[in-house]
Design a protein around this motif. Structure first.
Motif, PDB file in Angstrom:
ATOM      1  N   ALA A 314      60.997  52.589  -2.300  1.00  0.00           N
ATOM      2  CA  ALA A 314      60.642  52.330  -0.897  1.00  0.00           C
ATOM      3  C   ALA A 314      59.184  51.892  -0.781  1.00  0.00           C
ATOM      4  O   ALA A 314      58.857  50.999   0.028  1.00  0.00           O
ATOM      5  CB  ALA A 314      60.874  53.586  -0.059  1.00  0.00           C
ATOM      6  N   LEU A 315      58.298  52.484  -1.604  1.00  0.00           N
ATOM      7  CA  LEU A 315      56.897  52.086  -1.584  1.00  0.00           C
ATOM      8  C   LEU A 315      56.721  50.635  -2.009  1.00  0.00           C
ATOM      9  O   LEU A 315      55.860  49.915  -1.481  1.00  0.00           O
ATOM     10  CB  LEU A 315      56.070  53.001  -2.494  1.00  0.00           C
ATOM     11  N   ARG A 320      51.519  46.842   0.182  1.00  0.00           N
ATOM     12  CA  ARG A 320      51.145  45.449  -0.060  1.00  0.00           C
ATOM     13  C   ARG A 320      50.661  45.241  -1.498  1.00  0.00           C
ATOM     14  O   ARG A 320      49.914  46.062  -2.031  1.00  0.00           O
ATOM     15  CB  ARG A 320      50.040  45.047   0.923  1.00  0.00           C
ATOM     16  N   ASP A 321      51.102  44.143  -2.092  1.00  0.00           N
ATOM     17  CA  ASP A 321      50.694  43.761  -3.467  1.00  0.00           C
ATOM     18  C   ASP A 321      50.931  44.881  -4.481  1.00  0.00           C
ATOM     19  O   ASP A 321      50.133  45.097  -5.395  1.00  0.00           O
ATOM     20  CB  ASP A 321      49.218  43.361  -3.496  1.00  0.00           C
ATOM     21  N   SER A 322      52.036  45.601  -4.335  1.00  0.00           N
ATOM     22  CA  SER A 322      52.328  46.704  -5.249  1.00  0.00           C
ATOM     23  C   SER A 322      52.630  46.201  -6.666  1.00  0.00           C
ATOM     24  O   SER A 322      52.500  46.952  -7.630  1.00  0.00           O
ATOM     25  CB  SER A 322      53.513  47.520  -4.726  1.00  0.00           C
ATOM     26  N   LEU A 412      47.640  59.105  -3.410  1.00  0.00           N
ATOM     27  CA  LEU A 412      47.558  57.666  -3.182  1.00  0.00           C
ATOM     28  C   LEU A 412      48.864  56.962  -3.558  1.00  0.00           C
ATOM     29  O   LEU A 412      49.412  57.197  -4.642  1.00  0.00           O
ATOM     30  CB  LEU A 412      46.404  57.067  -3.986  1.00  0.00           C
ATOM     31  N   SER A 413      49.344  56.081  -2.713  1.00  0.00           N
ATOM     32  CA  SER A 413      50.614  55.378  -2.957  1.00  0.00           C
ATOM     33  C   SER A 413      50.517  54.475  -4.182  1.00  0.00           C
ATOM     34  O   SER A 413      51.453  54.407  -4.994  1.00  0.00           O
ATOM     35  CB  SER A 413      50.998  54.545  -1.726  1.00  0.00           C
ATOM     36  N   ALA A 510      65.217  43.357  -6.253  1.00  0.00           N
ATOM     37  CA  ALA A 510      65.107  44.004  -4.952  1.00  0.00           C
ATOM     38  C   ALA A 510      63.674  43.971  -4.439  1.00  0.00           C
ATOM     39  O   ALA A 510      63.434  43.840  -3.225  1.00  0.00           O
ATOM     40  CB  ALA A 510      65.606  45.443  -5.039  1.00  0.00           C
ATOM     41  N   ILE A 511      62.713  44.100  -5.372  1.00  0.00           N
ATOM     42  CA  ILE A 511      61.300  44.047  -4.983  1.00  0.00           C
ATOM     43  C   ILE A 511      60.971  42.711  -4.333  1.00  0.00           C
ATOM     44  O   ILE A 511      60.219  42.637  -3.352  1.00  0.00           O
ATOM     45  CB  ILE A 511      60.397  44.286  -6.210  1.00  0.00           C
ATOM     46  N   PHE A 512      61.546  41.658  -4.875  1.00  0.00           N
ATOM     47  CA  PHE A 512      61.272  40.316  -4.352  1.00  0.00           C
ATOM     48  C   PHE A 512      62.267  39.901  -3.266  1.00  0.00           C
ATOM     49  O   PHE A 512      62.323  38.732  -2.876  1.00  0.00           O
ATOM     50  CB  PHE A 512      61.289  39.301  -5.488  1.00  0.00           C
TER      51      PHE A 512
END
Length: 547
Positions: A314-315, A320-322, A412-413, A510-512
């Motif tokens: 989910a994170l 952003r930009d993970s 921190l995420s 899934a990330i993209f």
């Protein structure tokens, strides 16, 4: 000679060169030489005449050329310890002699003298060196000739260790303390080793093997002598493999690129600092309390990783930009590899054995580390060797478990994502090392568990030659437990690696935001990985089928 030739020196020279080419072509090492190279080589030879009784070179002399016999007889001899002469061979046309110094970079290992008036062709080493770089068949033939003529002598520094396997077969381990290398021999291999007294030729050793073990295999004997010589277990045969490499431009480029992409740095004498590390802190990992803590970290880590996975996924969708965390992970993969090998090294020390060298590097695009645990071969018990092989995998699981647990501690995420990715990488590394298809930790666990050296080779041979028969006659499956377990382990690993790659692929897509993808397209990458995982064993099966 006809009159019209007496005053034509050019024609006479051409005739001599043609005769030289014919003689060179008749000599075994040059049988398959290309016409262009034959012409070039013949233009550099020099004809020399040796009177009966004259010495051509002495044992111990420096050598810069070799000789091809055109006519006459040459005696090759050495001096015994008492000073008397020991005749090694009597050579005649078109034999080649004196080539060993080119291949070994050492002085003459024998004396050559003329038994009769002789005419020889003198071949300078500088031109032969160029020839070896471009004509691989010539290089191999010269190497075979040298091994065939050699009278291998055991390195006196080598120590011999023996132990008996569960099936009653004897395995011999040779240890060379000079360079910390080891060599494992079967009973037949040990018999060959025992014949290396500096007096028997390869042919004589081959015949003794046939008489004693009913095995006639000159290729096997030659290969073993070459391997032992390269590893410096033989004191009077030196082989330099760089002399048999091709010099074609594309080969040079390929070799250079492969050297860059497969780079290793070895730290010799690692045993000293590993021993210090073990006595200062490493021993704690092998105490009863240490083992309980490690087990707890592995178990809690697995649960933590499983429960954290939905949160991390989910994170990835919200932070952003993970994906930068994936790039940040790259240098930490080397740390993981080093800790994996440190697990092997400390476990070896816990059994009182030596670590001769450790090192780091990279293989293609993956950081690697390595540890020489060969000293464990000298331990006759199986369980210590199994624990050493499993130690690296356990270290991976401990590292992954700690990273997964810390996911719940740090706020921190970005750091949570990084720790989860690091745990994932460590778990995947542990799983990869279990691969029985390659000679990695998992394979050696099976080898030591069943006490079955060369299990992979035996399983491939059985699958190719005996499995079709066993299907029709099930009783042939009896007494093949190690082989059947190994083959089933290979099949299970291929199924699991295919599923894991498919799951990772789904996660990345899934990330993209690429959730919808055709099923047949989604299985292409997993199947490619599965095929590449067993490409080595496929090649070995093909070779077995051709034998």
């Amino acid at each position: 000679m006809p009159k019209f030739l007496k005053n034509t020196p050019d024609l006479l020279a051409d005739e001599k060169q043609m005769l030289s080419r014919q003689l060179i072509k008749q000599s075994l090492p040059f049988t398959h030489i290309s016409p262009e190279r034959l012409i070039e080589l013949s233009s550099h030879v020099e004809t020399v005449h040796i009177a009966s009784g004259e010495i051509i070179f002495n044992e111990g002399d420096a050598g810069d050329c070799c000789y091809l016999i055109h006519s006459g007889k040459i005696e090759i001899s050495t001096k015994k310890t008492d000073g008397s002469k020991h005749i090694l061979a009597i050579l005649q046309s078109p034999a080649l002699f004196g080539e060993a110094t080119l291949l070994t970079h050492t002085v003459r290992n024998a004396t050559a003298s003329a038994l009769t008036d002789c005419e020889l062709l003198k071949l300078p080493h500088e031109y032969l060196s160029e020839l070896l770089e471009s004509e691989r068949d010539v290089a191999k033939a010269l190497m075979t000739l040298m091994v065939d003529r050699s009278r291998p002598l055991q390195n006196p520094q080598v120590k011999v260790h023996q132990h008996v396997l569960t099936d009653g077969k004897r395995v011999v381990i040779l240890k060379n303390p000079d360079n910390g290398s080891y060599f494992k021999l079967s009973e037949e291999g040990f018999f060959i080793w025992q014949q290396m007294n500096g007096e028997k030729t390869m042919q004589e050793i081959t015949m003794r093997l046939a008489e004693e073990h009913h095995i006639f295999s000159p290729d096997v004997v030659a290969s073993l002598i070459s391997q032992l010589a390269k590893a410096q277990f033989i004191s009077n045969v030196n082989i330099h493999e760089e002399n048999i490499t091709q010099s074609y431009l594309f080969m040079k480029i390929f070799t250079k690129v492969r050297g860059i992409l497969n780079f290793k740095i070895a730290f010799q004498d690692s045993d000293q600092w590993i021993t210090i590390l073990y006595h200062r802190v490493g021993f704690l990992f092998f105490s009863a309390l240490g083992k309980w803590i490690e087990s707890l970290i592995i178990i809690l880590g697995l649960f933590a990783f499983a429960y954290a996975t939905p949160h991390i996924l989910a994170l990835f969708q919200t932070v952003r930009d993970s994906w930068y965390m994936v790039v940040l992970l790259i240098p930490f993969t080397l740390l993981s590899a080093v800790l994996h090998e440190l697990g092997h090294a400390l476990t070896v020390k816990s059994y009182g054995r030596e670590i001769h060298h450790m090192g780091v590097g990279w293989q293609w695009v993956t950081p690697i580390a390595f540890t020489d645990t060969s000293d464990m071969w000298l331990n006759p018990a199986r369980s210590p060797r199994i624990f050493v092989n499993l130690a690296g995998i356990m270290a991976d699981c401990i590292i992954a478990g700690m990273a997964a647990i810390f996911v719940y501690i740090v706020p921190l995420s970005y750091l949570q994502i990084f720790l989860w990715l690091f745990a994932l990488y460590a778990y995947l590394s542990a799983f990869r090392m279990l691969n029985p298809l390659q000679e990695l930790d998992g394979y050696y666990v099976l080898v030591d568990f069943f006490d079955y050296p060369y299990l992979r080779r035996a399983a491939i041979a059985w699958a190719v030659k005996e499995f079709p028969k066993a299907i029709q006659h099930p009783h042939l499956f009896k007494n093949q437990k190690p082989i059947i377990v190994y083959l089933l382990a290979c099949i299970l690993f291929l199924i699991l690696i295919t599923l894991i790659v498919w799951a990772i692929q789904t996660f990345i897509l899934a990330i993209f935001g690429l959730k919808e993808i055709h099923f047949y397209i989604s299985i292409i990458l997993p199947l490619i990985v599965a095929v590449f995982s067993c490409v080595g064993i496929i090649v070995d099966m093909k070779n077995q089928a051709e034998e």
